[in-house]
Design a protein around this motif. Structure first.
Motif, PDB file in Angstrom:
ATOM      1  N   PHE A  46       0.928  -1.147  -0.068  1.00  0.00           N
ATOM      2  CA  PHE A  46       0.012   0.003   0.034  1.00  0.00           C
ATOM      3  C   PHE A  46       0.847   1.282   0.163  1.00  0.00           C
ATOM      4  O   PHE A  46       1.632   1.428   1.036  1.00  0.00           O
ATOM      5  CB  PHE A  46      -0.891  -0.085   1.257  1.00  0.00           C
ATOM      6  N   GLN A  47       0.934   1.940  -1.205  1.00  0.00           N
ATOM      7  CA  GLN A  47       1.804   3.100  -1.297  1.00  0.00           C
ATOM      8  C   GLN A  47       3.305   2.442  -1.225  1.00  0.00           C
ATOM      9  O   GLN A  47       3.479   1.727  -2.067  1.00  0.00           O
ATOM     10  CB  GLN A  47       1.456   4.375  -0.439  1.00  0.00           C
ATOM     11  N   ARG A  48       3.998   3.107  -0.109  1.00  0.00           N
ATOM     12  CA  ARG A  48       5.084   2.572  -0.110  1.00  0.00           C
ATOM     13  C   ARG A  48       5.397   1.555   1.099  1.00  0.00           C
ATOM     14  O   ARG A  48       6.373   1.233   1.517  1.00  0.00           O
ATOM     15  CB  ARG A  48       6.084   3.764   0.162  1.00  0.00           C
ATOM     16  N   LYS A  49       4.382   1.138   1.581  1.00  0.00           N
ATOM     17  CA  LYS A  49       4.233   0.309   2.910  1.00  0.00           C
ATOM     18  C   LYS A  49       3.983  -1.201   2.491  1.00  0.00           C
ATOM     19  O   LYS A  49       3.029  -1.421   1.892  1.00  0.00           O
ATOM     20  CB  LYS A  49       3.589   0.662   4.045  1.00  0.00           C
ATOM     21  N   LEU A  50       4.880  -2.245   2.693  1.00  0.00           N
ATOM     22  CA  LEU A  50       4.911  -3.487   2.467  1.00  0.00           C
ATOM     23  C   LEU A  50       4.335  -4.178   3.940  1.00  0.00           C
ATOM     24  O   LEU A  50       4.979  -3.995   4.687  1.00  0.00           O
ATOM     25  CB  LEU A  50       6.330  -4.144   2.135  1.00  0.00           C
ATOM     26  N   LEU A  51       3.642  -5.314   3.643  1.00  0.00           N
ATOM     27  CA  LEU A  51       2.985  -6.083   4.810  1.00  0.00           C
ATOM     28  C   LEU A  51       3.089  -7.428   4.221  1.00  0.00           C
ATOM     29  O   LEU A  51       2.993  -7.693   3.283  1.00  0.00           O
ATOM     30  CB  LEU A  51       1.430  -5.602   4.907  1.00  0.00           C
ATOM     31  N   PHE A  52       3.529  -8.335   5.325  1.00  0.00           N
ATOM     32  CA  PHE A  52       3.963  -9.571   5.040  1.00  0.00           C
ATOM     33  C   PHE A  52       2.861 -10.359   5.731  1.00  0.00           C
ATOM     34  O   PHE A  52       2.889 -10.208   7.210  1.00  0.00           O
ATOM     35  CB  PHE A  52       5.270 -10.127   5.451  1.00  0.00           C
ATOM     36  N   SER A  53       2.353 -11.471   5.375  1.00  0.00           N
ATOM     37  CA  SER A  53       1.612 -12.475   5.988  1.00  0.00           C
ATOM     38  C   SER A  53       2.561 -13.359   6.836  1.00  0.00           C
ATOM     39  O   SER A  53       3.693 -13.922   6.339  1.00  0.00           O
ATOM     40  CB  SER A  53       0.790 -13.411   5.266  1.00  0.00           C
ATOM     41  N   ILE A  54       2.384 -13.535   8.097  1.00  0.00           N
ATOM     42  CA  ILE A  54       3.280 -14.230   8.990  1.00  0.00           C
ATOM     43  C   ILE A  54       3.352 -15.755   8.503  1.00  0.00           C
ATOM     44  O   ILE A  54       4.372 -16.397   8.520  1.00  0.00           O
ATOM     45  CB  ILE A  54       3.039 -14.241  10.412  1.00  0.00           C
ATOM     46  N   ARG A  55       1.970 -16.178   8.158  1.00  0.00           N
ATOM     47  CA  ARG A  55       2.136 -17.461   7.701  1.00  0.00           C
ATOM     48  C   ARG A  55       2.875 -17.929   6.407  1.00  0.00           C
ATOM     49  O   ARG A  55       3.763 -18.904   6.340  1.00  0.00           O
ATOM     50  CB  ARG A  55       0.413 -17.896   7.499  1.00  0.00           C
ATOM     51  N   LYS A  56       2.735 -17.034   5.486  1.00  0.00           N
ATOM     52  CA  LYS A  56       3.575 -16.870   4.152  1.00  0.00           C
ATOM     53  C   LYS A  56       4.922 -16.921   4.493  1.00  0.00           C
ATOM     54  O   LYS A  56       5.927 -17.554   3.805  1.00  0.00           O
ATOM     55  CB  LYS A  56       2.965 -16.224   3.221  1.00  0.00           C
ATOM     56  N   VAL A  57       5.493 -15.921   5.408  1.00  0.00           N
ATOM     57  CA  VAL A  57       6.827 -15.768   5.459  1.00  0.00           C
ATOM     58  C   VAL A  57       7.310 -17.057   6.053  1.00  0.00           C
ATOM     59  O   VAL A  57       8.395 -17.483   5.665  1.00  0.00           O
ATOM     60  CB  VAL A  57       7.027 -14.539   6.443  1.00  0.00           C
ATOM     61  N   ASN A  58       6.703 -17.564   7.182  1.00  0.00           N
ATOM     62  CA  ASN A  58       7.256 -18.707   7.854  1.00  0.00           C
ATOM     63  C   ASN A  58       7.429 -20.018   6.929  1.00  0.00           C
ATOM     64  O   ASN A  58       8.221 -20.466   6.860  1.00  0.00           O
ATOM     65  CB  ASN A  58       6.203 -19.017   9.099  1.00  0.00           C
ATOM     66  N   SER A  59       6.426 -20.052   5.929  1.00  0.00           N
ATOM     67  CA  SER A  59       6.363 -21.300   5.016  1.00  0.00           C
ATOM     68  C   SER A  59       7.574 -20.972   4.132  1.00  0.00           C
ATOM     69  O   SER A  59       8.104 -22.223   4.079  1.00  0.00           O
ATOM     70  CB  SER A  59       4.934 -21.348   4.192  1.00  0.00           C
ATOM     71  N   TRP A  60       7.618 -19.647   3.573  1.00  0.00           N
ATOM     72  CA  TRP A  60       8.830 -19.468   2.689  1.00  0.00           C
ATOM     73  C   TRP A  60      10.189 -19.594   3.340  1.00  0.00           C
ATOM     74  O   TRP A  60      10.972 -20.202   2.834  1.00  0.00           O
ATOM     75  CB  TRP A  60       8.725 -17.954   2.257  1.00  0.00           C
ATOM     76  N   MET A  61      10.118 -19.167   4.759  1.00  0.00           N
ATOM     77  CA  MET A  61      11.408 -19.512   5.419  1.00  0.00           C
ATOM     78  C   MET A  61      11.654 -20.990   5.700  1.00  0.00           C
ATOM     79  O   MET A  61      12.888 -21.594   5.651  1.00  0.00           O
ATOM     80  CB  MET A  61      11.278 -18.648   6.903  1.00  0.00           C
ATOM     81  N   ASN A  62      10.679 -21.743   6.074  1.00  0.00           N
ATOM     82  CA  ASN A  62      10.859 -23.246   5.998  1.00  0.00           C
ATOM     83  C   ASN A  62      11.372 -24.024   4.866  1.00  0.00           C
ATOM     84  O   ASN A  62      12.236 -24.887   5.021  1.00  0.00           O
ATOM     85  CB  ASN A  62       9.432 -23.883   6.576  1.00  0.00           C
ATOM     86  N   LYS A  63      10.975 -23.412   3.639  1.00  0.00           N
ATOM     87  CA  LYS A  63      11.372 -24.052   2.318  1.00  0.00           C
ATOM     88  C   LYS A  63      12.773 -23.501   1.863  1.00  0.00           C
ATOM     89  O   LYS A  63      13.559 -24.272   1.428  1.00  0.00           O
ATOM     90  CB  LYS A  63      10.099 -23.513   1.321  1.00  0.00           C
ATOM     91  N   TYR A  64      13.153 -22.087   2.019  1.00  0.00           N
ATOM     92  CA  TYR A  64      14.306 -21.451   1.433  1.00  0.00           C
ATOM     93  C   TYR A  64      15.162 -20.930   2.343  1.00  0.00           C
ATOM     94  O   TYR A  64      16.171 -20.627   2.188  1.00  0.00           O
ATOM     95  CB  TYR A  64      13.891 -20.411   0.523  1.00  0.00           C
ATOM     96  N   GLY A  65      14.438 -20.413   3.628  1.00  0.00           N
ATOM     97  CA  GLY A  65      15.053 -19.619   4.548  1.00  0.00           C
ATOM     98  C   GLY A  65      16.543 -19.888   5.146  1.00  0.00           C
ATOM     99  O   GLY A  65      17.616 -19.242   5.331  1.00  0.00           O
ATOM    100  N   LYS A  66      16.744 -21.163   5.433  1.00  0.00           N
ATOM    101  CA  LYS A  66      17.823 -21.660   6.306  1.00  0.00           C
ATOM    102  C   LYS A  66      18.840 -21.491   5.398  1.00  0.00           C
ATOM    103  O   LYS A  66      20.246 -21.388   5.980  1.00  0.00           O
ATOM    104  CB  LYS A  66      17.528 -23.074   6.597  1.00  0.00           C
ATOM    105  N   ALA A  67      18.932 -21.678   4.028  1.00  0.00           N
ATOM    106  CA  ALA A  67      19.931 -21.503   3.045  1.00  0.00           C
ATOM    107  C   ALA A  67      20.222 -20.067   3.084  1.00  0.00           C
ATOM    108  O   ALA A  67      21.558 -19.680   2.451  1.00  0.00           O
ATOM    109  CB  ALA A  67      19.752 -22.226   1.835  1.00  0.00           C
ATOM    110  N   THR A  68      19.512 -19.231   3.240  1.00  0.00           N
ATOM    111  CA  THR A  68      19.710 -17.886   2.670  1.00  0.00           C
ATOM    112  C   THR A  68      20.103 -17.130   4.046  1.00  0.00           C
ATOM    113  O   THR A  68      20.472 -15.926   4.001  1.00  0.00           O
ATOM    114  CB  THR A  68      18.320 -16.887   2.224  1.00  0.00           C
ATOM    115  N   VAL A  69      19.945 -17.527   5.376  1.00  0.00           N
ATOM    116  CA  VAL A  69      20.033 -16.810   6.523  1.00  0.00           C
ATOM    117  C   VAL A  69      21.723 -16.819   6.844  1.00  0.00           C
ATOM    118  O   VAL A  69      22.292 -17.751   6.522  1.00  0.00           O
ATOM    119  CB  VAL A  69      19.347 -17.219   7.946  1.00  0.00           C
TER     120      VAL A  69
END
Length: 69
Positions: A46-69
């Motif tokens: 919204f305008q310049r503000k980003l909002l993230f779904s905690i469910r989707k972020v956690n799901s993405w992190m479980n799939k990809y995050g461990k290699a990127t952190v």
């Protein structure tokens, strides 16, 4: 109660700000923006503000995050 517990207690549909995602995962804004380029889903922009779904972020992190952190 710490910030992480407060965020996790908000429910699966809660939307996180950029600052909350960075604090939760202890990352910089630049890292978050890099993750977005790699496919981290943004729930709302919204305008310049980003909002993230905690469910989707956690799901993405479980799939990809461990290699990127």
């Amino acid at each position: 109660m710490g910030k992480k517990e407060k965020i996790m207690g908000r429910g699966k549909q809660h939307l996180l700000t950029t600052e909350e995602v960075c604090e939760y995962y202890r990352i910089t804004r630049q890292t978050l923006y890099n993750w977005r380029k790699m496919g981290l889903p943004t729930e709302v922009q919204f305008q310049r503000k980003l909002l993230f779904s905690i469910r989707k972020v956690n799901s993405w992190m479980n799939k990809y995050g461990k290699a990127t952190v």
